[in-house]
Design an enzyme around this catalytic site. Structure first.
Site, PDB file in Angstrom:
ATOM      1  N   HIS A 245      16.955 -14.874  11.799  1.00  0.00           N
ATOM      2  CA  HIS A 245      16.446 -14.145  10.643  1.00  0.00           C
ATOM      3  C   HIS A 245      17.550 -13.293  10.036  1.00  0.00           C
ATOM      4  O   HIS A 245      18.260 -12.599  10.740  1.00  0.00           O
ATOM      5  CB  HIS A 245      15.275 -13.240  11.036  1.00  0.00           C
ATOM      6  CG  HIS A 245      14.741 -12.445   9.894  1.00  0.00           C
ATOM      7  ND1 HIS A 245      13.895 -12.997   8.950  1.00  0.00           N
ATOM      8  CD2 HIS A 245      14.965 -11.172   9.505  1.00  0.00           C
ATOM      9  CE1 HIS A 245      13.612 -12.081   8.043  1.00  0.00           C
ATOM     10  NE2 HIS A 245      14.245 -10.968   8.350  1.00  0.00           N
TER      11      HIS A 245
ATOM     12  N   ASP B 121       0.988  -6.513   7.800  1.00  0.00           N
ATOM     13  CA  ASP B 121       2.290  -6.273   7.177  1.00  0.00           C
ATOM     14  C   ASP B 121       2.208  -6.428   5.668  1.00  0.00           C
ATOM     15  O   ASP B 121       2.827  -5.670   4.924  1.00  0.00           O
ATOM     16  CB  ASP B 121       3.342  -7.229   7.750  1.00  0.00           C
ATOM     17  CG  ASP B 121       4.686  -7.025   7.070  1.00  0.00           C
ATOM     18  OD1 ASP B 121       5.235  -5.923   7.192  1.00  0.00           O
ATOM     19  OD2 ASP B 121       5.160  -7.945   6.373  1.00  0.00           O
TER      20      ASP B 121
ATOM     21  N   ARG C 265       3.820   0.677   1.189  1.00  0.00           N
ATOM     22  CA  ARG C 265       5.124   1.341   1.343  1.00  0.00           C
ATOM     23  C   ARG C 265       5.922   1.284   0.046  1.00  0.00           C
ATOM     24  O   ARG C 265       6.612   2.234  -0.324  1.00  0.00           O
ATOM     25  CB  ARG C 265       5.920   0.673   2.464  1.00  0.00           C
ATOM     26  CG  ARG C 265       5.416   1.037   3.853  1.00  0.00           C
ATOM     27  CD  ARG C 265       5.978   0.091   4.907  1.00  0.00           C
ATOM     28  NE  ARG C 265       7.424   0.087   4.929  1.00  0.00           N
ATOM     29  CZ  ARG C 265       8.176  -0.933   5.340  1.00  0.00           C
ATOM     30  NH1 ARG C 265       7.630  -2.040   5.772  1.00  0.00           N
ATOM     31  NH2 ARG C 265       9.487  -0.837   5.312  1.00  0.00           N
TER      32      ARG C 265
ATOM     33  N   SER D  24       8.023  -4.490  10.683  1.00  0.00           N
ATOM     34  CA  SER D  24       7.625  -5.448   9.654  1.00  0.00           C
ATOM     35  C   SER D  24       8.324  -6.793   9.873  1.00  0.00           C
ATOM     36  O   SER D  24       7.687  -7.856   9.902  1.00  0.00           O
ATOM     37  CB  SER D  24       7.966  -4.863   8.275  1.00  0.00           C
ATOM     38  OG  SER D  24       7.940  -5.838   7.271  1.00  0.00           O
TER      39      SER D  24
ATOM     40  N   LYS E 265       6.602 -10.497  11.891  1.00  0.00           N
ATOM     41  CA  LYS E 265       6.557 -11.815  11.253  1.00  0.00           C
ATOM     42  C   LYS E 265       7.281 -12.868  12.100  1.00  0.00           C
ATOM     43  O   LYS E 265       6.809 -13.989  12.262  1.00  0.00           O
ATOM     44  CB  LYS E 265       7.172 -11.743   9.855  1.00  0.00           C
ATOM     45  CG  LYS E 265       6.210 -11.112   8.846  1.00  0.00           C
ATOM     46  CD  LYS E 265       6.829 -10.935   7.473  1.00  0.00           C
ATOM     47  CE  LYS E 265       7.748  -9.749   7.441  1.00  0.00           C
ATOM     48  NZ  LYS E 265       7.997  -9.166   6.140  1.00  0.00           N
TER      49      LYS E 265
END
Ligand code: URA
Ligand code: CA
Length: 432
Positions: free
Chosen positions: A82, A161, A168, A183, A187
């Site tokens: 990621h 999320d 947010r 967050s 995921k």
């Protein structure tokens, strides 16, 4: 349990219990707790922070707020990668087939671009016919038979999320390390990988503008992953200038093909080998990072990695002949060079500004509903540290109009030429 007690506890610097965090996430997701109370709690978290235990509890609660993906039907150790997002970041298109060529199963979920950052899904979709939306069964079946599949984030993954992120965004609480870390990790973990390699970007083009913050975020995410029992590591890499030369969807696919042929930009190649080595070791296909790197270089040299890209494209309905004939990818009608106004060394190519300009050319999205033009973007000819002569091309703009005065003006403002400059370090740190 009352949400107001939880808000007050966090406001006063207390540590929330596992049950308190689960209560807040469950009841926010199902609509029982209103936005205004969660806004107050988020602001308290923003100022008071969270302990590593709270972060892990928050992540776990978010994972189980919705569906999770079960990858146990895929044989082998599934390793995911990621990136926290950048400009011209073409790594997934190179890494997925590269690592798969060494028999590490790659079951990758990726996202779309927003704002100045590009998204892997948009890049893959610039390949004619390529389908990023696969059913879960097709996804798992493809990884088992072809070794690699890339899918858009689908279904009801981490609904907590989605709600929290939207809240947010409008309450000044995006930029909180525990909130960003939970967050992202919720995921990734909901998507089912056994091991995770994180590429945390630092610099102008990144979420985290300083090394210090990037390191804190990376450390927090590594703690969360390892706490939850998935082997997680992070590298911190430079995003002060765009990665590689190409920014834009089809342009980046071409760059990925070049890189898989061993002819890619030096920084992209180095980043891919660094991340790939970690993935191959975590995937159990090499004992050391050096051995992994050698193996990756072998499958680039002998064409197996490029072959795997063709397999991936074909399996997802795309025209794999673009790998041998990249000129078949979308081409913009206008290709206009930006010439250096003075001689010297390139000192800055401000990544987020260049990313926004590429977006305005049509390569990215200003809002979620914008349609991306696969052909347009920017190809740099010089990177930070390179020498440039007056009148030499700094970059080429690929556009669908030749009315580019304003764009050129802004590009000049995004590039600095100085008497001396050197290339920035690419890999700032490795956190295991
Ligand atoms: N990316 C995410 O997925 N979440 C954040 O909070 C920030 C960046
Ligand atoms: Ca690039």
């Amino acid at each position: 349990m009352r949400i107001v007690d939880i808000i007050e506890k966090k406001r006063d610097g207390g540590e929330l219990s596992t049950d308190e965090i689960a209560f807040f996430i469950t009841n926010y997701t199902n609509g029982t707790i209103p936005d205004y109370q969660v806004s107050a709690l988020l602001m308290a978290i923003y100022f008071q922070g969270m302990t590593s235990k709270e972060c892990a509890d928050l992540t776990t609660a978010m994972i189980y707020s919705g569906d999770t993906v079960d990858l146990s039907a895929i044989k082998g150790i599934k390793v995911d990668k990621h990136s926290t997002g950048g400009v011209g970041d073409t790594t997934t298109i190179v890494l997925a087939p590269l690592v798969a060529a060494l028999d590490v199963p790659v079951a990758k979920m990726s996202g779309r671009g927003l704002g100045h950052t590009g998204g892997t899904n948009d890049k893959f979709e610039s390949i004619p016919g390529f389908k990023i939306e696969l059913s879960k069964d097709d996804f798992i079946n493809q990884v088992n038979t072809q070794g690699v599949a890339v899918i858009g984030q689908s279904g009801n993954l981490t609904p907590a999320d989605k709600k929290l992120y939207a809240l947010r965004d409008v309450t000044g609480t995006v930029n909180s390390i525990p909130l960003i870390a939970s967050s992202i990790m919720s995921k990734k973990l909901a998507a089912g990988a056994d091991a995770i390699v994180l590429d945390v970007k630092t610099g102008d083009g990144a979420f985290m503008k300083s090394d210090e913050d990037a390191e804190k975020l990376a450390q927090e995410m590594v703690n969360i992953g390892n706490n939850i029992g998935r082997h997680t590591m992070a590298i911190i890499s430079d995003m002060s200038q765009p990665l590689g030369y190409a920014i834009g969807n089809a342009l980046e696919v071409k760059e990925a093909i070049d890189t898989l042929k061993g002819q890619g930009p030096a920084d992209l190649t180095e980043l891919v080998l660094t991340l790939g080595s970690q993935m191959v070791v975590l995937g159990g296909k090499a004992a050391t990072l050096d051995e992994a790197r050698t193996k990756l270089q072998e499958v680039i040299a002998n064409g197996k990695a490029l072959e795997k890209l063709k397999v991936l494209i074909k399996a997802q309905g795309g025209d794999s002949s673009v790998v041998d004939e990249p000129e078949k990818l979308a081409n913009a009608p206008y290709q206009i060079e930006l010439l250096a106004k003075q001689s010297g060394y390139v000192a800055k190519i401000i990544a987020d500004k260049v990313g926004i300009i590429a977006m305005q050319l049509g390569a990215g999205r200003g809002t979620k509903d914008d349609i991306v033009d696969p052909a347009v973007g920017i190809v740099l000819h010089k990177k930070v540290g390179d020498k440039v002569m007056q009148g030499e091309a700094l970059l080429t703009i690929h556009a669908n109009t030749n009315q580019l005065d304003a764009i050129k003006q802004r590009l000049y403002q995004s590039i600095e030429i100085a008497a001396t400059a050197k290339a920035p370090k690419l890999i700032h740190k490795v956190i295991t």
